[in-house]
Enzyme design. Structure first.
Site, PDB file in Angstrom:
ATOM      1  N   GLU A 103       1.688   6.651   2.613  1.00  0.00           N
ATOM      2  CA  GLU A 103       2.196   7.182   1.328  1.00  0.00           C
ATOM      3  C   GLU A 103       2.991   6.116   0.594  1.00  0.00           C
ATOM      4  O   GLU A 103       3.965   6.415  -0.079  1.00  0.00           O
ATOM      5  CB  GLU A 103       3.074   8.428   1.529  1.00  0.00           C
ATOM      6  CG  GLU A 103       2.396   9.660   2.054  1.00  0.00           C
ATOM      7  CD  GLU A 103       1.103  10.019   1.352  1.00  0.00           C
ATOM      8  OE1 GLU A 103       0.898   9.565   0.204  1.00  0.00           O
ATOM      9  OE2 GLU A 103       0.301  10.738   1.956  1.00  0.00           O
TER      10      GLU A 103
ATOM     11  N   THR B 276      -7.111   5.735  -0.053  1.00  0.00           N
ATOM     12  CA  THR B 276      -7.191   4.354   0.422  1.00  0.00           C
ATOM     13  C   THR B 276      -8.619   3.917   0.723  1.00  0.00           C
ATOM     14  O   THR B 276      -9.433   4.689   1.208  1.00  0.00           O
ATOM     15  CB  THR B 276      -6.323   4.219   1.687  1.00  0.00           C
ATOM     16  OG1 THR B 276      -5.017   4.673   1.383  1.00  0.00           O
ATOM     17  CG2 THR B 276      -6.254   2.783   2.169  1.00  0.00           C
TER      18      THR B 276
HETATM   19  C1  LIG Z   1      -2.125   6.388  10.195  1.00  0.00           C
HETATM   20  C2  LIG Z   1      -2.414   6.243   8.740  1.00  0.00           C
HETATM   21  C3  LIG Z   1      -2.723   7.357   7.986  1.00  0.00           C
HETATM   22  C4  LIG Z   1      -3.012   7.237   6.634  1.00  0.00           C
HETATM   23  N1  LIG Z   1      -3.375   8.337   5.910  1.00  0.00           N
HETATM   24  C5  LIG Z   1      -3.826   8.182   4.642  1.00  0.00           C
HETATM   25  C6  LIG Z   1      -4.373   9.293   3.916  1.00  0.00           C
HETATM   26  O1  LIG Z   1      -4.399  10.424   4.402  1.00  0.00           O
HETATM   27  N2  LIG Z   1      -4.886   9.089   2.689  1.00  0.00           N
HETATM   28  C7  LIG Z   1      -4.876   7.863   2.122  1.00  0.00           C
HETATM   29  O2  LIG Z   1      -5.380   7.748   1.015  1.00  0.00           O
HETATM   30  N3  LIG Z   1      -4.351   6.788   2.765  1.00  0.00           N
HETATM   31  C8  LIG Z   1      -3.836   6.928   4.017  1.00  0.00           C
HETATM   32  N4  LIG Z   1      -3.332   5.847   4.684  1.00  0.00           N
HETATM   33  C9  LIG Z   1      -3.316   4.542   4.038  1.00  0.00           C
HETATM   34  C10 LIG Z   1      -1.915   4.087   3.700  1.00  0.00           C
HETATM   35  O3  LIG Z   1      -1.438   4.802   2.615  1.00  0.00           O
HETATM   36  C11 LIG Z   1      -1.992   2.574   3.468  1.00  0.00           C
HETATM   37  O4  LIG Z   1      -2.218   1.960   4.711  1.00  0.00           O
HETATM   38  C12 LIG Z   1      -0.725   2.057   2.836  1.00  0.00           C
HETATM   39  O5  LIG Z   1      -0.579   2.554   1.538  1.00  0.00           O
HETATM   40  C13 LIG Z   1      -0.666   0.532   2.799  1.00  0.00           C
HETATM   41  O6  LIG Z   1      -1.850  -0.014   2.321  1.00  0.00           O
HETATM   42  P1  LIG Z   1      -2.565  -1.164   3.162  1.00  0.00           P
HETATM   43  O7  LIG Z   1      -2.648  -0.705   4.576  1.00  0.00           O
HETATM   44  O8  LIG Z   1      -3.808  -1.512   2.480  1.00  0.00           O
HETATM   45  O9  LIG Z   1      -1.551  -2.372   3.128  1.00  0.00           O
HETATM   46  P2  LIG Z   1      -1.387  -3.455   1.968  1.00  0.00           P
HETATM   47  O10 LIG Z   1      -1.368  -2.768   0.649  1.00  0.00           O
HETATM   48  O11 LIG Z   1      -2.387  -4.521   2.161  1.00  0.00           O
HETATM   49  O12 LIG Z   1       0.054  -4.011   2.289  1.00  0.00           O
HETATM   50  C14 LIG Z   1       0.310  -5.039   3.228  1.00  0.00           C
HETATM   51  C15 LIG Z   1       1.761  -5.460   3.098  1.00  0.00           C
HETATM   52  O13 LIG Z   1       2.003  -5.976   1.781  1.00  0.00           O
HETATM   53  C16 LIG Z   1       3.064  -5.278   1.161  1.00  0.00           C
HETATM   54  N5  LIG Z   1       2.777  -5.155  -0.267  1.00  0.00           N
HETATM   55  C17 LIG Z   1       1.564  -4.947  -0.876  1.00  0.00           C
HETATM   56  N6  LIG Z   1       1.710  -4.914  -2.197  1.00  0.00           N
HETATM   57  C18 LIG Z   1       3.010  -5.101  -2.463  1.00  0.00           C
HETATM   58  C19 LIG Z   1       3.793  -5.182  -3.662  1.00  0.00           C
HETATM   59  N7  LIG Z   1       3.248  -5.061  -4.863  1.00  0.00           N
HETATM   60  N8  LIG Z   1       5.124  -5.392  -3.538  1.00  0.00           N
HETATM   61  C20 LIG Z   1       5.701  -5.508  -2.328  1.00  0.00           C
HETATM   62  N9  LIG Z   1       5.017  -5.455  -1.179  1.00  0.00           N
HETATM   63  C21 LIG Z   1       3.697  -5.254  -1.240  1.00  0.00           C
HETATM   64  C22 LIG Z   1       3.122  -3.931   1.862  1.00  0.00           C
HETATM   65  O14 LIG Z   1       4.402  -3.385   1.817  1.00  0.00           O
HETATM   66  C23 LIG Z   1       2.743  -4.315   3.279  1.00  0.00           C
HETATM   67  O15 LIG Z   1       3.879  -4.782   3.946  1.00  0.00           O
HETATM   68  C24 LIG Z   1      -2.980   5.971   6.034  1.00  0.00           C
HETATM   69  C25 LIG Z   1      -2.646   4.852   6.791  1.00  0.00           C
HETATM   70  C26 LIG Z   1      -2.381   4.970   8.126  1.00  0.00           C
HETATM   71  C27 LIG Z   1      -2.062   3.740   8.904  1.00  0.00           C
END
Ligand SMILES: Cc1cc2nc3c(=O)[nH]c(=O)nc-3n(C[C@H](O)[C@H](O)[C@H](O)COP(=O)(O)OP(=O)(O)OC[C@H]3O[C@@H](n4cnc5c(N)ncnc54)[C@H](O)[C@@H]3O)c2cc1C
Ligand SMILES: Cc1cc2nc3c(=O)[nH]c(=O)nc-3n(C[C@H](O)[C@H](O)[C@H](O)COP(=O)(O)OP(=O)(O)OC[C@H]3O[C@@H](n4cnc5c(N)ncnc54)[C@H](O)[C@@H]3O)c2cc1C
Lengths: 337, 573
Positions: free
Chosen positions: B440, B177
């Protein structure tokens, strides 16, 4: 007929004058000149004679010094009483205060006690002759400030009183020392304690740096993690000072300790809409863009041509901030010449 | 002395009914490994006995050592000072004990110091560790980073990284991410470039990286300058050396024991894993199977903990002269929780087995290829299993993570005002559960991932088979309910496909995926009910509720609840 006097209340903290008071002296000098009057500084505190002396650098004719251990820190009661008595006794034509927490506490009390006119947060001050309701008034202070949410510029006059007062925010007036200061002439005024002075006593004083007002700044120079070190970040500060802008930064810059948290622009920081926004060494993550993308003009400087900040910027410069900023400063200065 | 394995009848049930013969045989090279390692099992029974013993150890450590520290870990949290991340004292002890018990490389081959366990068994361990302390799973459960290096790295890389991961000397992190690349990993920007000698370096920023302070980092990076999509990304492995700056750790709602880091790579030396350009489209997608399963197990472990707390509290708390346990609405909630918990476990272990099968078939095919033997038959099976795994993994994560939120919230509710207090475990569980449907891949992304399989009805044949079967008399009613749900599903599917409108399909996907999950889980439970009388109750409540819910899903789709999407601007004022 009394001499037209312009007074500036010199705010001091731990023996150091506030910048705004020195700025007001510079303005006060001009006002006094227009009225062919005198500029006086009013210094209240403990061990602050040096401040009284310093005020001469900014064009003071005469300094009034009230120096006493009990006056070390600002307290409303004694400061207010002293000024009331002085104003009542000497009837200056103009009294200026910084629009600081202290100025805003003090000015309205003195104005109300001495039945003087007062306008807060002026952005410009002038002395002029004014015809009003068929009568001519000499040496009126034009108290100029934005009104109605900044939609109009109001000029306020207080013709039916002799003493006219104003408060002015920090950074609005320009500060400059005069070339030939007058010889130092200090009038020491004894402090006669009064029991009401101690109605409120100061237990402990804890000061934090004043919060900045990024929202209102027309020009913002923001730096990011790309500056690399706090030392390098000074370039950003220099540029801001050169062009009269506020310094700001990304969250990464705040986390890295380059600048304090209250200067963070973005989703969880301040949202700003300045006329001009510099984004230097800022990648332009969405959380940052959310706080600045509505700036009228955005200039981005970044070594990475693919940085997302270029998607929202009007002018993009691909290059090392360390090379580009000095060039900017130089160009700006040569323009001013 | 709670042992989270021996004292959990439902885990016991699943362990005992696991049919892993083929998987174990593949894992153990048909028990050839026992010739090389005297501690490797000699046959299936031996292997299962071995697994059971190890799971007992995990259950003991989880119940007696990790769980009692969880409140302190939550309270202390990981900390960040002078650019260095420190685990909470409890976390440090936990990791030390898990390493001493040789549990940090459960799924890694013995050659690299691992235990060479099947993935399904590992998932049981992850469930128990998560039940004890969900935040610890985020370090313990990162073993599949090692597994990804094993799968796609070269032998040198395996030798370099895996033994230290197995011994617990090194932990891992998965850095995908970025600030502008969350759900959409195609937008990853972190650049990978080569010097004249061909050595790779990484430069850029990653955020939200769980355990980002780890010694071994698996990083998704843009290796092909000028590209914009997923095909320009490659996978790298590097050390968390001084070129990797942890810029901050996040303050977050839950899983306080696990540091979530923002990382800055400053020309970090790295090694390419596998081939260029396959980073996202192959390796990350592959990693996702195991990572999503890990989070599903975490969600289940949290649910189990919440359920235990709720039952215990309900028995102790008296109101109106009796234990609230005896108040019908409360016992009803508890039963709902239990049904959800057990149906979730059935889904999890069925999917885990499927992922295991896929993994082992892949390994087998690699081996056959290397030996120059034919592998057409295996390949056909792999294709089939992969299709199912593609459906079941996201479905499982969606169902289990959402359930975990529901179960922990209800458990909190059963505690009344007490539940809202820090002194009791349940508020932590509710906070910890909240991440499982975000990372994930969010639940929404899981639906997107599962919907392909649902729309293609990939389990169609399986359901046909099930429908033809006769069930014991008492279960016929339930079997008929499932038939009805199937019919409802097929009608809806046709309705949606006939619409030929993709935005409508996108929104209906959630209802369709849910319908499909009722069916799949329903049949799992029905099969279990035939074997174990207690499961009849579980199957009954699950399937009856599922039918009611299915009708709701159908109403939503057929009444075109979603047509108001076209007017979103007017509604979302
Ligand atoms: C505590 C924590 C630990 C983490 N650990 C890791 C890690 O170890 N390694 C790593 O790489 N990442 C990690 N992450 C990142 C995590 O995987 C992302 O936060 C997650 O994938 C969502 O991405 P985003 O936060 O950018 O949200 P966004 O992608 O911006 O999503 C925002 C909202 O839009 C929705 N959305 C977005 N696109 C679509 C779509 N095409 N269709 C439907 N709905 C959609 C989502 O469901 C969500 O509700 C971690 C996150 C947290 C909070
Ligand atoms: C909950 C949350 C809230 C957030 N809120 C905010 C917020 O309010 N405001 C905010 O800003 N961020 C916020 N962020 C953080 C945001 O996601 C980014 O991490 C942050 O904006 C990055 O800061 P940056 O651009 O300074 O640093 P980086 O992303 O590290 O970018 C540095 C940039 O500098 C460039 N660079 C490097 N060297 C040089 C050089 N010598 N000369 C010129 N350019 C150079 C690089 O190419 C790069 O583009 C938030 C994040 C989270 C999770």
């Amino acid at each position: 007929m009394k001499k037209n006097e312009v007074w500036v209340f010199i705010e001091q903290h731990n023996g150091k004058p506030a910048d705004v008071s020195l700025e007001l002296l510079s303005k006060g000098r001009k006002l006094a000149d227009t009225m062919k009057g005198l500029l006086k500084s009013v210094v209240i505190g403990n061990d602050v004679k040096s401040i009284a002396i310093e005020s001469f650098k900014f064009g003071v004719d005469d300094a009034m010094l009230i120096d006493h251990p009990e006056l070390k820190h600002y307290r409303t009661m004694p400061y207010n009483r002293i000024l009331n008595e002085l104003v009542e006794q000497h009837q200056p034509r103009v009294v200026l205060f910084g629009a600081t927490i202290i100025g805003r506490d003090l000015a309205p009390r003195v104005a109300s006690h001495t039945r003087s006119g007062l306008t807060a947060d002026c952005t410009e001050l002038k002395i002029s002759e004014v015809e009003y309701l068929g009568k001519k008034f000499n040496d009126l202070l034009l108290q100029i400030r934005p009104a109605f949410g900044g939609n109009i510029i109001a000029t306020i006059i207080t013709p039916d009183v002799h003493v006219q007062m104003a408060t002015v925010r920090e950074g609005v007036m320009e500060m400059h020392a005069v070339e030939k200061p007058k010889p130092v002439k200090i009038t020491e005024i004894p402090y006669v304690p009064n029991e009401i002075d101690n109605l409120i006593t100061l237990v402990e004083q804890h000061r934090e740096e004043s919060k900045v007002n990024l929202k209102a700044a027309p020009i913002i120079v923001a730096g990011g993690y790309g500056l690399g070190t706090k030392e390098n970040f000074k370039h950003v500060v220099n540029l801001a000072h050169t062009i009269g802008g506020e310094v700001a930064g990304s969250r990464a810059a705040v986390d890295a300790g380059f600048i304090p948290h209250e200067r963070q622009v973005g989703q969880t920081g301040v949202t700003v809409r300045p006329k001009l926004y510099f984004a230097i060494g800022i990648s332009g993550a969405i959380q940052h863009r959310a706080g600045m993308s509505e700036a009228k003009k955005i200039v981005a400087i970044n070594t990475d041509p693919d940085a997302p900040i270029f998607e929202v910027s009007h002018y993009g410069i691909v290059g090392d901030a360390m090379d580009v900023i000095p060039k900017f400063i130089e160009a700006y200065k040569s323009r001013l010449k | 002395m709670p042992n989270f394995f021996t004292e959990n009848p439902d885990i016991q049930f699943h362990f005992n009914k696991f049919e892993l013969k083929e998987i174990v045989s593949l894992t153990e090279d048909n028990y050839e490994q026992s010739k090389q390692f005297n501690y490797a099992p000699i046959n299936y029974e031996d292997a299962m006995e071995n697994y059971r013993k190890v799971l007992e150890v995990v259950g003991d450590i989880a119940g007696n050592y990790i769980a009692p520290r969880a409140a302190d870990v939550d309270n202390d949290g990981a900390s960040f000072n002078d650019g260095k991340v420190a685990y909470a004292t409890g976390t440090q002890k936990n990791l030390q004990e898990l390493s001493q018990a040789d549990l940090m490389g459960m799924i890694l081959p013995r050659t690299y110091g691992g235990l060479n366990f099947p993935f399904s068994i590992y998932m049981m361990a992850v469930e128990m560790v998560s039940r004890a302390d969900a935040s610890l799973m985020n370090i313990f459960g990162l073993q599949d980073i090692g597994d990804t290096i094993r799968k796609f790295g070269n032998e040198d890389q395996r030798m370099e990284f895996l033994p230290r991961i197995s011994s617990g000397e090194h932990t891992g992190a998965m850095a995908l991410t970025e600030p502008d690349a969350g759900s959409d990993l195609q937008a990853v920007k972190l650049t990978a470039y080569q010097n004249e000698q061909g050595k790779w370096f990484l430069r850029g920023v990653k955020r939200f990286i769980t355990n980002g302070n780890a010694q071994v980092l698996l990083v998704l990076a843009r290796s092909e300058a000028g590209t914009k999509d997923g095909r320009g990304l490659s996978m790298f492995v590097c050390y968390g050396d001084e070129t990797v700056v942890v810029r901050r750790i996040e303050h977050k709602l839950g899983i306080h024991g696990s540091p979530t880091c923002e990382l800055q790579f400053n020309d970090t030396p790295a090694q390419l894993v596998g081939s260029r350009k396959f980073g996202l489209i192959k390796y990350v997608l592959d990693l996702m199977y195991r990572a999503r399963m890990g989070v599903s197990s975490q969600a289940l472990g949290i649910s189990q903990a919440a359920y235990e707390e709720a039952v215990k509290y309900a028995k102790e708390r008296k109101q109106f002269g009796k234990a609230i346990y005896n108040i019908p609405v409360i016992s009803n909630m508890l039963i709902d929780m239990k049904v959800m918990l057990e149906s979730n476990r059935s889904l999890l272990y069925s999917t885990a087995k499927c992922v295991d099968e896929k993994e082992k078939l892949e390994d087998l095919i690699e081996k056959l290829k290397a030996e120059g033997k034919s592998f057409a038959e295996e390949n056909n099976r792999l294709k089939q299993v992969t299709k199912i795994a593609n459906l079941l993994t996201p479905m499982t994560k969606f169902v289990l993570a959402e359930s975990s939120n529901k179960i922990t919230y209800d458990a909190l509710q059963i505690h009344g005002g007490t539940g809202y207090m820090k002194e009791f475990r349940v508020e932590r569980l509710a906070r910890d559960a909240r991440i499982t449907n975000i990372y994930e891949g969010t639940s929404q992304m899981q639906i997107v991932a599962a919907s392909g399989g649902v729309i293609n009805d990939v389990m169609g044949e399986y359901f046909d088979e099930k429908e033809k079967r006769e069930y014991k008399t008492g279960l016929t009613k339930l079997a008929n309910h499932l038939k009805e749900i199937r019919q409802l599903f097929l009608d809806c599917l046709k309705y949606v496909l006939d619409k030929k409108e993709t935005s409508f399909q996108d929104v209906a996907a959630k209802d369709l995926v849910e319908l499909y999950s009722y069916l799949y889980i329903g049949y799992l439970l029905l099969d279990e009910a035939e074997k174990e009388p207690r499961k009849v109750f579980i199957a009954n409540r699950y399937i009856v509720t599922a039918l009611a819910n299915a009708r709701k899903n159908v109403e939503a789709i057929k009444n075109e609840l979603f047509s108001d999407l076209l007017h979103a601007e007017k509604i979302l004022v």
